[in-house]
Design a protein around this motif. Structure first.
Motif, mmCIF file in Angstrom:
data_model
loop_
_atom_site.group_PDB
_atom_site.id
_atom_site.type_symbol
_atom_site.label_atom_id
_atom_site.label_comp_id
_atom_site.label_asym_id
_atom_site.label_seq_id
_atom_site.Cartn_x
_atom_site.Cartn_y
_atom_site.Cartn_z
ATOM 1 N N ARG A 258 0.871 -1.173 0.000
ATOM 2 C CA ARG A 258 0.000 0.000 0.000
ATOM 3 C C ARG A 258 0.904 1.218 0.000
ATOM 4 N N VAL A 259 0.552 2.200 -0.821
ATOM 5 C CA VAL A 259 1.331 3.428 -0.901
ATOM 6 C C VAL A 259 0.377 4.596 -0.707
ATOM 7 N N GLY A 260 0.747 5.509 0.176
ATOM 8 C CA GLY A 260 -0.091 6.665 0.436
ATOM 9 C C GLY A 260 0.653 7.956 0.182
ATOM 10 N N GLY A 261 -0.017 8.901 -0.439
ATOM 11 C CA GLY A 261 0.575 10.200 -0.707
ATOM 12 C C GLY A 261 -0.428 11.110 -1.382
ATOM 13 N N MET A 262 0.058 12.207 -1.913
ATOM 14 C CA MET A 262 -0.778 13.193 -2.588
ATOM 15 C C MET A 262 -0.651 13.032 -4.098
ATOM 16 N N VAL A 263 -1.776 13.148 -4.819
ATOM 17 C CA VAL A 263 -1.756 13.076 -6.277
ATOM 18 C C VAL A 263 -1.071 14.343 -6.788
ATOM 19 N N VAL A 264 -0.028 14.158 -7.584
ATOM 20 C CA VAL A 264 0.760 15.283 -8.094
ATOM 21 C C VAL A 264 -0.052 16.060 -9.122
ATOM 22 N N GLU A 265 -0.045 17.385 -8.985
ATOM 23 C CA GLU A 265 -0.762 18.276 -9.908
ATOM 24 C C GLU A 265 -0.264 18.058 -11.341
ATOM 25 N N GLY A 266 -1.177 17.908 -12.293
ATOM 26 C CA GLY A 266 -0.836 17.778 -13.706
ATOM 27 C C GLY A 266 -0.343 16.402 -14.113
ATOM 28 N N SER A 267 -0.411 15.408 -13.227
ATOM 29 C CA SER A 267 0.130 14.088 -13.551
ATOM 30 C C SER A 267 -0.935 13.079 -13.957
ATOM 31 N N VAL A 268 -2.214 13.432 -13.856
ATOM 32 C CA VAL A 268 -3.292 12.488 -14.157
ATOM 33 C C VAL A 268 -3.422 12.342 -15.666
ATOM 34 N N ASP A 269 -3.307 11.090 -16.146
ATOM 35 C CA ASP A 269 -3.391 10.785 -17.570
ATOM 36 C C ASP A 269 -4.454 9.703 -17.756
ATOM 37 N N ARG A 270 -5.590 10.085 -18.309
ATOM 38 C CA ARG A 270 -6.709 9.154 -18.504
ATOM 39 C C ARG A 270 -6.723 8.642 -19.940
ATOM 40 N N ASP A 271 -7.049 7.361 -20.108
ATOM 41 C CA ASP A 271 -7.247 6.780 -21.437
ATOM 42 C C ASP A 271 -8.690 7.077 -21.845
ATOM 43 N N PRO A 272 -8.907 7.773 -22.969
ATOM 44 C CA PRO A 272 -10.280 8.149 -23.339
ATOM 45 C C PRO A 272 -11.165 6.962 -23.732
ATOM 46 N N ASN A 273 -10.568 5.814 -24.064
ATOM 47 C CA ASN A 273 -11.353 4.669 -24.529
ATOM 48 C C ASN A 273 -11.612 3.614 -23.464
ATOM 49 N N SER A 274 -11.077 3.818 -22.268
ATOM 50 C CA SER A 274 -11.272 2.823 -21.212
ATOM 51 C C SER A 274 -11.213 3.516 -19.852
ATOM 52 N N LEU A 275 -11.238 2.727 -18.808
ATOM 53 C CA LEU A 275 -11.157 3.262 -17.452
ATOM 54 C C LEU A 275 -9.724 3.337 -16.940
ATOM 55 N N LYS A 276 -8.754 3.073 -17.810
ATOM 56 C CA LYS A 276 -7.350 3.090 -17.384
ATOM 57 C C LYS A 276 -6.905 4.513 -17.086
ATOM 58 N N ILE A 277 -6.128 4.632 -16.024
ATOM 59 C CA ILE A 277 -5.618 5.929 -15.607
ATOM 60 C C ILE A 277 -4.216 5.747 -15.037
ATOM 61 N N ALA A 278 -3.379 6.720 -15.262
ATOM 62 C CA ALA A 278 -2.035 6.735 -14.680
ATOM 63 C C ALA A 278 -1.860 8.087 -14.011
ATOM 64 N N PHE A 279 -1.278 8.079 -12.822
ATOM 65 C CA PHE A 279 -1.022 9.325 -12.111
ATOM 66 C C PHE A 279 0.159 9.118 -11.181
ATOM 67 N N ARG B 149 -8.924 13.541 -6.992
ATOM 68 C CA ARG B 149 -8.546 14.703 -7.806
ATOM 69 C C ARG B 149 -7.070 15.018 -7.561
ATOM 70 N N GLU B 150 -6.522 15.885 -8.377
ATOM 71 C CA GLU B 150 -5.137 16.301 -8.197
ATOM 72 C C GLU B 150 -4.998 17.053 -6.881
ATOM 73 N N GLY B 151 -3.900 16.818 -6.196
ATOM 74 C CA GLY B 151 -3.674 17.442 -4.908
ATOM 75 C C GLY B 151 -4.365 16.721 -3.759
ATOM 76 N N GLN B 152 -5.058 15.635 -4.047
ATOM 77 C CA GLN B 152 -5.825 14.875 -3.063
ATOM 78 C C GLN B 152 -4.953 13.796 -2.423
ATOM 79 N N GLY B 153 -5.149 13.549 -1.160
ATOM 80 C CA GLY B 153 -4.472 12.452 -0.485
ATOM 81 C C GLY B 153 -5.154 11.140 -0.806
ATOM 82 N N ILE B 154 -4.376 10.147 -1.213
ATOM 83 C CA ILE B 154 -4.935 8.832 -1.547
ATOM 84 C C ILE B 154 -4.060 7.729 -0.970
ATOM 85 N N VAL B 155 -4.627 6.528 -0.924
ATOM 86 C CA VAL B 155 -3.889 5.314 -0.615
ATOM 87 C C VAL B 155 -4.190 4.339 -1.741
ATOM 88 N N ALA B 156 -3.146 3.836 -2.383
ATOM 89 C CA ALA B 156 -3.290 2.872 -3.470
ATOM 90 C C ALA B 156 -2.723 1.533 -3.020
#
Length: 157
Positions: free
Chosen positions: A61-82, A104-111
């Motif tokens: 498990r990794v926890g941190g903040m989503v880096v601003e401008g790093s979210v990359d969504r695939d328009p044809n599927s639910l795949k996302i990289a951030f 969202r960007e700048g949000q704290g998450i746990v993956a």
């Protein structure tokens, strides 16, 4: 040795062996389901106090903040990289699925997922914090003052 003592010794040996087998199977099952918590800095550099470094293929498990401008969504599927970061280096998270509404960007998450490269986590689950004021204790401790500075610089949502 008389037959009665032989039976007792055999029974005690079987009992001890059975308990040892059950204990070892239990420890193996618990160890294989264990997900250790790391910050992005600990994934990249390892833990200072223990020297523990996550290995490729390990579930973590990794926890941190989503880096601003790093979210990359695939328009044809639910795949996302951030990217997620704490006060140090960032790691990339790959996820295929529905993200929480609070993501969202700048949000704290746990993956939670598997480390597929030294700086890339393939997530099976992404959790977002439930409000602006809450942060899991592990993340808050690891991030220290950097999180507070980020919150005040962005203002409230």
């Amino acid at each position: 040795m008389n037959p009665r003592r032989k039976k007792r010794l055999l029974f005690a040996s079987v009992l001890i062996g059975g308990v040892a087998a059950i204990a070892s199977l239990l420890l193996f099952a618990l160890n294989s389901n264990l997900d250790l918590f790391f910050t992005p800095t600990e994934v990249v550099q390892g833990r200072e106090e223990t020297g523990l470094m996550p290995e490729v293929g390990q579930r973590i498990r990794v926890g941190g903040m989503v880096v601003e401008g790093s979210v990359d969504r695939d328009p044809n599927s639910l795949k996302i990289a951030f990217d997620i970061a704490d006060s140090g280096p960032a790691i990339t998270v790959l996820y295929d699925g529905m993200l929480p509404d609070l993501f969202r960007e700048g949000q704290g998450i746990v993956a939670q997922g598997t480390l597929i490269e030294p700086h890339v986590l393939e997530a099976s689950e992404v959790l977002a914090k439930h409000d602006e004021n809450y942060m899991p204790p592990e993340i808050a401790e690891a991030m220290g003052e950097s999180h507070n500075k980020m919150e005040y610089s962005k203002g409230s949502y």
